[in-house]
Design an enzyme around this catalytic site. Sequence first.
Site, mmCIF file in Angstrom:
data_model
loop_
_atom_site.group_PDB
_atom_site.id
_atom_site.type_symbol
_atom_site.label_atom_id
_atom_site.label_comp_id
_atom_site.label_asym_id
_atom_site.label_seq_id
_atom_site.Cartn_x
_atom_site.Cartn_y
_atom_site.Cartn_z
ATOM 1 C CD GLU A 60 -8.880 1.063 7.426
ATOM 2 O OE1 GLU A 60 -8.233 -0.131 8.294
ATOM 3 O OE2 GLU A 60 -8.008 2.200 8.149
ATOM 4 C CG ASP B 136 -0.365 -0.613 2.438
ATOM 5 O OD1 ASP B 136 1.288 -0.290 2.657
ATOM 6 O OD2 ASP B 136 -1.223 -1.359 3.509
ATOM 7 C CG ASN C 41 -8.783 -1.183 11.404
ATOM 8 O OD1 ASN C 41 -8.086 -2.085 10.992
ATOM 9 N ND2 ASN C 41 -9.630 -0.190 10.868
ATOM 10 C CG HIS D 285 -6.124 -2.373 8.966
ATOM 11 N ND1 HIS D 285 -5.845 -1.142 9.235
ATOM 12 C CD2 HIS D 285 -4.285 -2.375 8.679
ATOM 13 C CE1 HIS D 285 -5.014 -0.930 9.662
ATOM 14 N NE2 HIS D 285 -3.924 -1.571 9.389
HETATM 15 C C1 F6R Z 1 1.593 -1.596 6.218
HETATM 16 C C2 F6R Z 1 0.403 -1.884 6.268
HETATM 17 C C3 F6R Z 1 -0.456 -1.991 7.250
HETATM 18 C C4 F6R Z 1 0.070 -2.188 8.745
HETATM 19 C C5 F6R Z 1 -0.976 -3.017 10.155
HETATM 20 C C6 F6R Z 1 0.538 -1.813 11.256
HETATM 21 O O1 F6R Z 1 1.762 -1.564 4.689
HETATM 22 O O2 F6R Z 1 -0.379 -3.002 5.175
HETATM 23 O O3 F6R Z 1 -1.253 -2.953 6.985
HETATM 24 O O4 F6R Z 1 0.669 -3.527 8.419
HETATM 25 O O5 F6R Z 1 -1.320 -0.961 9.667
HETATM 26 O O6 F6R Z 1 1.465 -1.727 11.742
HETATM 27 P P1 F6R Z 1 2.150 -2.148 12.446
HETATM 28 O O7 F6R Z 1 3.129 -2.872 11.584
HETATM 29 O O8 F6R Z 1 2.567 -0.418 12.190
HETATM 30 O O9 F6R Z 1 1.430 -1.648 13.539
#
Ligand code: F6R
Length: 247
Positions: free
Chosen positions: A142, A67, A135, A137
């Site tokens: 989401e 992303d 959450n 994701h």
């Molecule tokens: C990042 C991504 C998100 C993160 C998730 C956890 O490329 O796709 O899904 O993996 O938000 O983020 P952290 O590792 O910062 O807790």
Amino acid sequence: MKIIIAENYNHMSEIAARLISKVIIEKPCATLGLATGTSPIGTYRLLIDNYEKGILSFDKINTVNLDEYVGLDFDNEQSYHYFMNDNLFSHVNIPKENVHIPNGLGNDLKGNCKDYDEILKKYPRDLQLLGLGGNGHIGFNEPGTPFKSFTHIVDLTERTIKDNSRLFSDPKDVPKQAITMGIMEICRAKKIILLASGKSKADAVYAMVSGDVTENCPASVLQLHNDATLIIDKDAASKLDRNFMTE
Ligand code: F6R
């Protein structure tokens, strides 16, 4: 789902780096799906160590990232282009043209999504690395995102904006939209490794592992994948009510 409970963040990173290194050694031209965020930083450091020791080479590796925020220039320190260069690509011998990250810039974001789906078709993933949103994701898919989704533009939820604001000096600067690989493409990877650490992930880990398979918890789709390994530390696993494998 295979579940490995690690002692802590560093241990989680060591296990992940070992598994990813094995994929690269067995298939030096592998395509890796990569994630940003806090969870994979330790893993990337250990992959860089392995490269510096001569154990790994990235010269034939291709990567596709999950992303990117909408509206951030690639050299903006908060962009995922910058993150990947800073945390991995600029430290290893991966050719620039082998790196693919969604483009959140320009006036034709839908066109950018289509272009990215073409790239994903061309580069089927041998391995997809994931983090887990508080959450539930995965990528920026989401809760409520259809499991059959392809690359798309996302309105980030308040929870995700709040979670990610820790990385911005002014929380108001957190972009409200992102482009993400869809759940359908994430699940096409031959092998999936998901990392989660810390108590803030415990509810999402519980829903992913022990809850129903539902679009309300995107990560629960991993229950249906035939080679998904979750590497989670004790804090993230603290709400699980079964005995899982530990290392
Ligand atoms: C990042 C991504 C998100 C993160 C998730 C956890 O490329 O796709 O899904 O993996 O938000 O983020 P952290 O590792 O910062 O807790």
